[in-house]
Enzyme design. Structure first.
Site, mmCIF file in Angstrom:
data_model
loop_
_atom_site.group_PDB
_atom_site.id
_atom_site.type_symbol
_atom_site.label_atom_id
_atom_site.label_comp_id
_atom_site.label_asym_id
_atom_site.label_seq_id
_atom_site.Cartn_x
_atom_site.Cartn_y
_atom_site.Cartn_z
ATOM 1 N N GLY A 1 0.813 -1.212 0.000
ATOM 2 C CA GLY A 1 0.000 0.000 0.000
ATOM 3 C C GLY A 1 0.844 1.259 0.000
ATOM 4 O O GLY A 1 1.695 1.446 0.880
ATOM 5 N N GLY B 1 -0.380 4.391 0.258
ATOM 6 C CA GLY B 1 -1.159 5.516 0.779
ATOM 7 C C GLY B 1 -0.372 6.266 1.834
ATOM 8 O O GLY B 1 0.856 6.136 1.933
ATOM 9 N N PHE B 2 -1.076 7.014 2.684
ATOM 10 C CA PHE B 2 -0.396 7.829 3.687
ATOM 11 C C PHE B 2 0.429 6.976 4.652
ATOM 12 O O PHE B 2 1.566 7.312 4.971
ATOM 13 C CB PHE B 2 -1.421 8.656 4.470
ATOM 14 N N GLY B 3 -0.151 5.868 5.125
ATOM 15 C CA GLY B 3 0.561 5.025 6.090
ATOM 16 C C GLY B 3 1.801 4.387 5.496
ATOM 17 O O GLY B 3 2.898 4.457 6.059
ATOM 18 N N VAL C 1 -1.553 -7.664 -4.630
ATOM 19 C CA VAL C 1 -1.300 -8.791 -3.735
ATOM 20 C C VAL C 1 -2.519 -9.703 -3.762
ATOM 21 O O VAL C 1 -3.641 -9.258 -3.508
ATOM 22 C CB VAL C 1 -1.021 -8.309 -2.297
ATOM 23 N N GLU D 1 -17.226 18.181 2.843
ATOM 24 C CA GLU D 1 -16.473 18.938 1.849
ATOM 25 C C GLU D 1 -17.095 18.799 0.458
ATOM 26 O O GLU D 1 -17.161 19.769 -0.308
ATOM 27 C CB GLU D 1 -15.016 18.470 1.839
#
Length: 211
Positions: free
Chosen positions: A15, A17-19, A83, A174
């Site tokens: 992944g 992403g942010f993490g 994966v 938003e």
């Protein structure tokens, strides 16, 4: 290098992403081998997906190439793959480009849209977690407004100009705000035959307060 010849532990991060991105950055220069696996070769800045969905930003503005982000990370390799299986008994993951062995495995695959088991909701609504989903939303919004320009049946026109957002979290709020700005500041300029009062935006939230 063969797996049995590795001189340092291998960390596989699934992944981008942010993490996954933050962990990979913090491992720069450490005595570990890092393999970052993602099905896309770009990182998505998800907080701005609503702006892509409403046409305020182009998709390229919130998608950053992962390989470019790690050009100076000598201990990291990027694999563009899905994966398909995790094999904890032998410390490997199966991917669409082959098997990868690991000493440590980090799953940072992000989140999927939660429909809370509601099949009708899942069938009739559109998620907004990825760039392709945001682009699909943008297309749907513009097609609906274009359809309203041509529609003579007032009931059909009202349906085309009605937008319902399920979820009162930051993204939902938003998106609702961006649609309101479109209605108040853009609609009549781009579509002079439509009136702002004809466009309706509803938000549905199960909790008593918005986040």
């Amino acid at each position: 290098m063969a797996d049995n010849e590795r001189s340092c532990p291998r960390i596989v991060i699934v992944g981008g992403g942010f993490g996954g991105l933050e962990l990979a950055k913090r491992l720069k220069g450490k005595e570990v081998e890092v393999i970052l696996v993602d099905r896309h070769n770009y990182h998505t800045f998800q907080p701005l997906l609503y702006q892509v969905a409403t046409g305020t930003l182009e998709a390229e503005a919130i998608a950053f190439p992962l390989r470019r982000a790690f050009q100076n990370h000598k201990n990291l390799n990027f694999r563009l793959a899905d994966v398909t299986r995790i094999n904890p008994e032998k410390n490997t993951v199966d991917t669409t480009t082959g098997e990868i062995a690991y000493d440590y495995l980090v799953l940072a695959t992000g989140a999927a849209t939660n429909f809370f088991g509601d099949k009708l909701l899942q069938h009739y609504t559109m998620g907004m977690k990825t760039v392709p989903e945001a682009l699909n939303l943008r297309s749907m919004i513009l097609q609906s407004v274009e359809g309203a320009v041509r529609e003579l049946d007032m009931v059909e026109k009202e349906e085309l100009m009605t937008f319902v957002i399920v979820g009162g979290g930051p993204t939902g709020v938003e998106l609702a705000g961006a649609l309101a700005e479109f209605r108040n500041h853009i609609l009549q300029k781009d579509y002079p035959t439509l009136r702002p009062q004809e466009m309706r935006v509803f938000m549905v939230e199960s909790k008593p307060k918005l986040l």
